[in-house]
Enzyme design. Structure first.
Site, PDB file in Angstrom:
ATOM      1  N   ILE A  12       0.842  -1.206   0.000  1.00  8.79           N
ATOM      2  CA  ILE A  12       0.000   0.000   0.000  1.00  8.79           C
ATOM      3  C   ILE A  12       0.880   1.260   0.000  1.00  8.79           C
ATOM      4  CG2 ILE A  12      -1.918   1.181   1.142  1.00  8.79           C
ATOM      5  CD1 ILE A  12      -2.620  -1.555   2.459  1.00  8.79           C
ATOM      6  N   SER A 128      -7.307  -0.957  10.436  1.00  7.30           N
ATOM      7  CA  SER A 128      -7.916  -2.066   9.715  1.00  7.30           C
ATOM      8  C   SER A 128      -9.347  -2.295  10.185  1.00  7.30           C
ATOM      9  CB  SER A 128      -7.091  -3.329   9.981  1.00  7.30           C
ATOM     10  OG  SER A 128      -7.813  -4.482   9.635  1.00  7.30           O
ATOM     11  N   TYR A 153      -2.277  -9.366  15.806  1.00  2.00           N
ATOM     12  CA  TYR A 153      -2.141  -8.326  14.770  1.00  2.00           C
ATOM     13  C   TYR A 153      -3.235  -7.270  14.946  1.00  2.00           C
ATOM     14  CZ  TYR A 153      -3.150  -6.055  10.334  1.00  2.00           C
ATOM     15  OH  TYR A 153      -3.446  -5.109   9.379  1.00  2.00           O
ATOM     16  N   LYS A 157      -3.388  -2.998  16.047  1.00  2.06           N
ATOM     17  CA  LYS A 157      -4.089  -1.890  15.370  1.00  2.06           C
ATOM     18  C   LYS A 157      -4.929  -1.121  16.377  1.00  2.06           C
ATOM     19  CE  LYS A 157      -2.466  -2.581  11.351  1.00  2.06           C
ATOM     20  NZ  LYS A 157      -1.418  -1.671  10.921  1.00  2.06           N
ATOM     21  N   PHE A 182     -10.527  -1.792   4.449  1.00  2.00           N
ATOM     22  CA  PHE A 182     -11.225  -3.067   4.331  1.00  2.00           C
ATOM     23  C   PHE A 182     -10.290  -4.042   3.590  1.00  2.00           C
ATOM     24  CE2 PHE A 182     -15.103  -2.809   6.701  1.00  2.00           C
ATOM     25  CZ  PHE A 182     -14.881  -1.552   7.263  1.00  2.00           C
ATOM     26  N   ARG A 295     -12.142 -20.946   8.410  1.00  2.00           N
ATOM     27  CA  ARG A 295     -10.872 -20.541   9.022  1.00  2.00           C
ATOM     28  C   ARG A 295     -11.188 -19.868  10.364  1.00  2.00           C
ATOM     29  NH1 ARG A 295      -7.155 -16.414   5.550  1.00  2.00           N
ATOM     30  NH2 ARG A 295      -8.938 -15.066   5.969  1.00  2.00           N
TER      31      ARG A 295
END
Ligand code: NAD
Ligand code: UFG
Length: 339
Positions: A12, A128, A153, A157, A182, A295
């Site tokens: 990004i 996120s 993770y 954030k 997103f 998952r």
């Protein structure tokens, strides 16, 4: 403006550097190349025909980071910092939580220290959608409470959002823009920069890309019994170039002190099988798949209401799923650096 892009060689960060340069800003990139390649910087220059200053520095190394600020402030101080640097693999963060907390938090704290020391009052942070957890109301707006976060993770954030809020509360000059991404996919239309994961991809589109290129036999679809249109997970995929432009738009808040939170998505949800079908269409390749178990940690549906960014920043996503898949495939054919 003069912008420090931290993590500027990444997926990004590289696309955002291109859009910043195209908008006439000056860009200085810092990256330790832990998940990217130096060649990306040359490709940013090639796409934009502009120069980019690059420092190979680990942002967790405070001295080295402050040296960059020291050198750069001799010509002109940074007007804003865009903080992309960090580790981002959800599954890996469960196995290596301490590495994730160390890298993601320490780098951010060092950036805040440097901002204070060198009078830079604006930061844009890559947050996120994961901070929403499994929201009760879809589409999710910025007014929704943060939810139960399913990985270290994601915790980094959420913690960083809190650190930046506290930072803003302690200093009436600071502007912190928290951009909640997103699902960014796709690549620059030139095919020169894109997403280049090391090893086996964790995310859907990089995995599909590997199947299309014959590097993997089939896609595992994680669950087909969700309460969605075809039973597979639904997400808000956004073209990385649209996302990059969202950062350029967010810069207009650089001199507006406070915390500013925006969802960056298209507002449209697509299922796993819809993405597979679209990739088949743009590539002309068949994407074999097998349905496997869900998952752990995945939610059924997550897409946003992007109207706050539209109303306040004048930004909205323009590219559709076909553009995203086409540009991803084009990058596989032209640009990939990871074999
Ligand atoms: P990326 O891994 O491609 O880019 C991150 C860059 O930061 C890499 O080039 C890496 O080498 C660098 N980096 C990591 N730790 C560093 C350190 N200590 N010092 C200097 N450089 C360091 O990831 P990306 O997809 O471009 O994501 C950018 C940011 O956006 C990340 O913070 C990520 O968590 C966040 N984000 C990404 C997604 C996504 O799906 N890609 C979704 C939501 C949020
Ligand atoms: N999926 C598969 N097979 C795969 C990979 C993914 O079926 O091999 C499915 C997932 O189950 C999900 C969808 O494809 O339904 C999208 O999965 P991704 O891994 O591409 O993306 P996620 O939505 O799980 O994760 C993304 C970012 C994270 C962020 C999270 C927030 O990658 O950084 O959104 O919701 F934390």
């Amino acid at each position: 403006m003069k912008i420090l892009v931290a993590g500027g060689a990444g997926f990004i960060g590289s696309h955002t550097s291109v859009e910043l340069l195209a908008a006439g800003h000056d860009v200085v990139c810092i990256d330790n190349l832990s998940n990217s390649k130096l060649e990306v910087i040359d490709r940013i220059k090639e796409i934009t025909s502009r120069d980019v200053k690059f420092y190979n520095v680990d942002i967790c190394n405070k001295k080295e980071l402050l040296d960059v600020f020291d050198i750069e402030s001799k010509t002109k101080k940074f007007d804003s910092i865009i903080m992309f640097a960090g580790y981002k693999a959800v599954g890996e963060s469960v196995l290596k939580p301490i590495e994730y907390y160390e890298n993601n938090l320490e780098s951010l704290i060092n950036i805040c220290i440097a901002m204070k020391m060198y009078s830079c009052n604006s930061i844009i942070f890559s947050s996120s959608a994961t901070v929403y957890g499994d929201p009760k109301i879809i589409p999710v707006t910025e007014a929704c409470e943060k939810g139960k976060i399913s990985s270290p993770y994601g915790q980094t954030k959420s913690m960083i959002e809190q650190i930046l809020e506290d930072f803003v509360n302690s200093d009436k000059n600071i502007s912190a823009c928290l951009l909640r991404y997103f699902n960014p996919i796709g690549a620059h239309e030139s095919g020169l920069i894109g997403e280049d994961p090391n090893g086996i991809p964790n995310n859907l589109v990089p995995y599909i890309a590997d199947v299309a290129m014959g590097k993997r036999d089939y896609l595992r679809v994680f669950g087909s019994d969700y309460n969605t249109k075809d039973g597979t997970g639904v997400r808000d995929y956004i073209h990385v170039v649209d996302l990059a432009k969202g950062h350029v738009a967010a810069l207009k808040l650089y001199n507006k002190p406070g915390v500013h939170i925006y969802n960056l998505g298209t507002g449209e949800g697509y299922s796993v099988l819809e993405v597979v079908k679209m990739y088949e269409k743009v590539s002309g390749k068949s994407i074999p798949y097998k349905i496997v178990d869900r998952r752990p940690g995945d939610v059924a549906v997550l897409y946003c209401d992007p109207s706050k960014a539209k109303n306040e920043l004048g930004w909205s996503a323009k590219l559709n799923l076909e553009d995203m898949c086409r540009d991803s495939y084009n990058y596989q054919l032209k640009g990939r650096m990871n074999g």
